[in-house]
Design a protein around this motif. Structure first.
Motif, PDB file in Angstrom:
ATOM      1  N   LEU A  81       0.822  -1.216   0.000  1.00 30.66           N
ATOM      2  CA  LEU A  81       0.000   0.000   0.000  1.00 30.66           C
ATOM      3  C   LEU A  81       0.853   1.262   0.000  1.00 30.66           C
ATOM      4  CD1 LEU A  81      -2.837  -0.987   2.516  1.00 30.66           C
ATOM      5  CD2 LEU A  81      -3.002  -0.819   0.027  1.00 30.66           C
ATOM      6  N   ASN A  82       2.017   1.220   0.658  1.00 27.48           N
ATOM      7  CA  ASN A  82       2.875   2.400   0.746  1.00 27.48           C
ATOM      8  C   ASN A  82       3.640   2.663  -0.548  1.00 27.48           C
ATOM      9  OD1 ASN A  82       2.070   2.827   3.379  1.00 27.48           O
ATOM     10  ND2 ASN A  82       3.789   1.693   4.261  1.00 27.48           N
ATOM     11  N   THR A  84       3.018   3.124  -3.879  1.00 29.62           N
ATOM     12  CA  THR A  84       1.948   3.328  -4.870  1.00 29.62           C
ATOM     13  C   THR A  84       2.446   3.255  -6.307  1.00 29.62           C
ATOM     14  OG1 THR A  84       2.269   5.728  -4.683  1.00 29.62           O
ATOM     15  CG2 THR A  84       0.577   4.723  -3.288  1.00 29.62           C
ATOM     16  N   LEU A 105      -4.850  -6.794   3.020  1.00 33.18           N
ATOM     17  CA  LEU A 105      -4.870  -5.556   2.240  1.00 33.18           C
ATOM     18  C   LEU A 105      -6.212  -4.843   2.386  1.00 33.18           C
ATOM     19  CD1 LEU A 105      -3.083  -6.643  -1.079  1.00 33.18           C
ATOM     20  CD2 LEU A 105      -2.359  -4.779   0.426  1.00 33.18           C
ATOM     21  N   GLN A 108      -6.516  -3.329   5.950  1.00 30.39           N
ATOM     22  CA  GLN A 108      -5.715  -2.127   6.151  1.00 30.39           C
ATOM     23  C   GLN A 108      -6.285  -0.931   5.400  1.00 30.39           C
ATOM     24  OE1 GLN A 108      -1.478  -2.290   5.907  1.00 30.39           O
ATOM     25  NE2 GLN A 108      -1.317  -4.278   6.925  1.00 30.39           N
ATOM     26  N   VAL A 109      -6.833  -1.172   4.234  1.00 25.72           N
ATOM     27  CA  VAL A 109      -7.472  -0.085   3.479  1.00 25.72           C
ATOM     28  C   VAL A 109      -8.654   0.479   4.258  1.00 25.72           C
ATOM     29  CG1 VAL A 109      -8.900   0.392   1.443  1.00 25.72           C
ATOM     30  CG2 VAL A 109      -6.720  -0.782   1.175  1.00 25.72           C
ATOM     31  N   SER A 118      -7.011   1.924  -4.019  1.00 22.03           N
ATOM     32  CA  SER A 118      -5.599   2.008  -3.625  1.00 22.03           C
ATOM     33  C   SER A 118      -4.954   0.635  -3.483  1.00 22.03           C
ATOM     34  CB  SER A 118      -5.465   2.787  -2.320  1.00 22.03           C
ATOM     35  OG  SER A 118      -6.162   2.134  -1.272  1.00 22.03           O
ATOM     36  N   MET A 119      -5.749  -0.430  -3.356  1.00 19.18           N
ATOM     37  CA  MET A 119      -5.182  -1.773  -3.234  1.00 19.18           C
ATOM     38  C   MET A 119      -5.189  -2.523  -4.566  1.00 19.18           C
ATOM     39  SD  MET A 119      -8.279  -3.804  -1.227  1.00 19.18           S
ATOM     40  CE  MET A 119      -7.667  -5.462  -1.529  1.00 19.18           C
ATOM     41  N   ARG A 121      -3.954  -3.771  -7.963  1.00 26.45           N
ATOM     42  CA  ARG A 121      -2.662  -3.998  -8.608  1.00 26.45           C
ATOM     43  C   ARG A 121      -2.843  -5.014  -9.737  1.00 26.45           C
ATOM     44  NH1 ARG A 121      -1.988  -0.502  -5.403  1.00 26.45           N
ATOM     45  NH2 ARG A 121      -0.218  -0.122  -3.981  1.00 26.45           N
TER      46      ARG A 121
END
Length: 483
Positions: A81-82, A84, A105, A108-109, A118-119, A121
Motif C-alpha cells: 500500500l505504501n 503506490t 490488504l 488495512q485499506v 488504492s489496493m 494492482r
C-alpha cells in the motif's frame, strides 16, 4: 527428463511480459521454501538483464498460522500500500498465503480510510496459485485488481473423459487391477453410498477434479516412452522380458522426437521438453471468478507470446496502459541521470544541452550534432541543418542599402568637390585642407564596401533565431567613426 516445463521458463516469460508492457518497477511476494527462493532468484537475475528493477521482495513463512506469519503478512500488505508506484506484483506464494494477503490488504485499506482502488494492482500469479480461485473468497476481483496467471499447458481431456465413461459402464470389474479406484470405492461405500451408486459417484468426483495440465503431462510421458520403444523395436526383436534395455530407451528418448495430438515434442540437453506456458486472465461474472480463460501462450524457444482469440485477450493486451515505473519516462530531448546509490530505474530527466539531442524515450545520454552542418537548441529531439543565406540584388534590404550607399557617395563627392573648389578659403584650410580629401575618400571606400557586401555570401548561420553578424553593421560603425 520431465514433461512439465522448467521453472526457468516461467520466470523468463514473466520478465518478457514486463518488458513488453514497459513495467520496470515491480514487487515480489514469495512463500519461504525451495520453490519460492529459487523462483525469486531466477526472476531477479533475468529481470536485471532486461532493465527491470525490484522495489521490494517480501517473504512469508511457510506456516499458514502463527504470530510470525500474521506479522509478515501485515508488513507485506503495508509495504504494497505504501509503494503506490509499484502497480505490478509477481507472486510465488502459496494460495493460502495469497488469500490471507488479499484479506489483510482489504482490512488495512478500511482501517486507514483509503479508497478501495488504492489496493488494486496487477497480480502476476505463478503456477503455484494461478488456478486457485479460492484466494478471492473474501475479497472481490474488483478490489484487488487484475490477475494474470501462468499455468502449465492445458491438454485435451477428451481421452480421459472417455476412460471415465468406460469405467462407469464397466463398474467394479474395471477396478480389479487399480488400487486407487479400489480405495476410492471403499471410502464411498463407508460414506454410505450403495454398491450401485459407488462407481457413478466415483466418476462424478473424478470428473470434478480433472487437472487438464496434469493429464497432458502424463499423456506426453506415456507417448514418449511408447514411441521410443516402438522405434527401438523396428530394428530388433522385442519379444520377451528385458528385450529393451534401459540405456536403449534413454538414448531413444534423447534422440527421437515424438508425436501427440498432432504436435511434435522433444527433450533438450537438460531433459526439458519444448513446452511453454499458458497465460490466463481472471474475470468475474459477479457470482463466480473464472480463472481458466487462456489469453496467450508463451514459447520458450523464441521467448515470445502469441495471443488467443479469447474474449478476455483484449483486456489482457490493454494492461500495457497501466504504468508501473519508479520515474516517468524521459521524453525525446531529455536524458536519464541516475543518482548514486539509487535503483537504475529511479532517475531524473535532464534537458539535452545546445547542439545535443535525444530522439527516443529514456535515453542514457544525448547525441551530438555535427556542428559544421547542424545545430540544435536546448532540449531538442533532433538536429536542424544550418542554412547558407545570400543577399540578392532584388532583396528589399539590399535595395535600401544600395540606395543609401549611393546617396552617401554622392554627398561625399559633392562635399569633396566643394572643398576642392574652396580649397584656398580659411574655412577649408581650418578643416584640414588636403587631409580632408583623404578623410572623404575613406568615407567613399566605406560606402563602396556596403555595395560589395550585397554580392558576397554571409557565413553559415546557426539557425533562424540566431543573430546575423553582418558587414552592414560594421560599415555603419566605420562610417560613424569617420564622421
Amino acid at each position: 527428463m520431465r514433461t512439465i516445463p522448467n521453472d526457468f521458463y516461467q520466470t523468463a516469460a514473466m520478465t518478457t511480459l514486463f518488458n513488453i508492457n514497459n513495467w520496470n518497477w515491480v514487487g515480489i511476494v514469495i512463500t519461504d521454501g525451495d520453490y519460492g527462493r529459487s523462483a525469486s532468484e531466477q526472476f531477479l537475475i533475468q529481470a536485471l538483464g532486461k532493465g527491470i528493477c525490484v522495489a521490494f521482495s517480501l517473504i512469508i513463512p511457510q506456516s499458514v498460522i502463527g504470530e510470525y506469519t500474521h506479522y509478515a503478512i501485515e508488513i507485506a500488505a503495508a509495504m504494497i500500500l505504501n509503494n503506490t508506484k509499484v502497480q505490478v506484483i509477481v507472486s510465488f506464494a502459496r494460495s493460502t498465503h495469497v488469500k490471507l494477503l488479499f484479506e489483510e490488504l482489504k482490512n488495512q485499506v478500511l482501517r486507514r480510510g483509503l479508497n478501495r482502488e488504492s489496493m488494486r494492482r496487477v497480480w502476476v500469479a505463478s503456477d503455484s496459485w494461478s488456478s486457485s480461485p479460492s484466494v478471492t473468497r473474501n475479497v472481490s476481483l474488483r478490489d484487488i485488481g487484475h490477475i494474470v496467471g501462468f499455468t502449465h499447458k492445458h491438454g485435451d481431456s477428451s481421452s480421459y473423459n472417455q476412460y471415465l465413461s468406460r469405467l462407469e459402464k464397466a463398474g467394479h470389474e474395471y477396478a480389479k487391477n487399480n488400487p486407487f479406484l479400489q480405495k476410492l470405492f471403499m471410502l464411498l461405500s463407508a460414506a454410505g453410498h450403495k454398491d450401485t451408486e459407488v462407481v457413478s459417484e466415483a466418476v462424478k468426483i473424478l470428473r470434478k477434479h480433472i487437472g487438464v495440465d496434469t493429464i497432458l503431462s502424463i499423456e506426453m510421458a506415456i507417448s514418449a516412452i511408447a514411441q521410443a520403444v516402438a522405434s527401438i523395436c523396428k530394428s530388433k526383436d522385442c519379444k520377451g522380458p528385458g528385450a529393451v534395455q534401459p540405456w536403449e530407451l534413454l538414448d531413444a528418448l534423447w534422440m527421437e522426437e515424438f508425436q501427440l495430438n498432432g504436435e511434435t515434442y522433444h527433450f533438450d540437453d537438460n531433459g526439458d521438453i519444448n513446452l511453454g506456458y499458458d497465460l490466463t486472465m481472471w474475470w468475474s461474472d459477479g457470482n463466480k471468478v473464472h480463472e481458466d480463460d487462456i489469453v496467450a501462450e508463451y514459447h520458450p524457444q523464441t521467448d515470445s507470446f502469441t495471443y488467443t482469440s479469447n474474449s478476455m485477450t483484449q483486456q489482457f493486451i490493454d494492461l500495457k496502459h497501466i504504468i508501473s515505473k519508479c520515474t516517468n519516462s524521459c521524453v525525446p530531448g531529455e536524458f536519464k541521470k541516475t543518482a548514486e546509490g539509487q535503483h537504475t530505474c529511479c532517475y531524473e530527466c535532464i534537458n539535452c544541452t545546445e547542439n545535443y539531442y535525444s530522439n527516443m524515450t529514456d535515453m542514457d545520454q544525448c547525441l551530438s550534432c555535427d556542428t559544421s552542418k547542424e545545430w540544435s537548441a536546448v532540449g531538442s529531439s533532433n538536429c536542424t541543418p544550418k542554412v547558407l543565406l545570400f543577399f540578392s540584388w532584388d532583396d528589399s534590404f539590399a535595395i535600401a542599402l544600395l540606395f543609401f550607399s549611393a546617396l552617401g557617395i554622392l554627398l561625399v563627392v559633392l562635399v569633396s568637390a566643394l572643398f576642392l573648389h574652396q580649397r584656398d578659403t580659411p574655412v577649408v584650410k581650418a578643416a584640414g585642407g588636403p587631409l580632408s580629401q583623404v578623410i572623404l575618400f575613406s568615407l567613399v571606400a566605406s560606402y563602396v564596401s556596403a555595395i560589395l557586401f550585397v554580392d558576397m555570401s554571409l557565413h553559415l548561420l546557426a539557425g533562424p533565431q540566431k543573430p546575423v553578424c553582418s558587414l552592414h553593421h560594421e560599415s555603419n560603425h566605420s562610417a560613424g567613426g569617420m564622421s
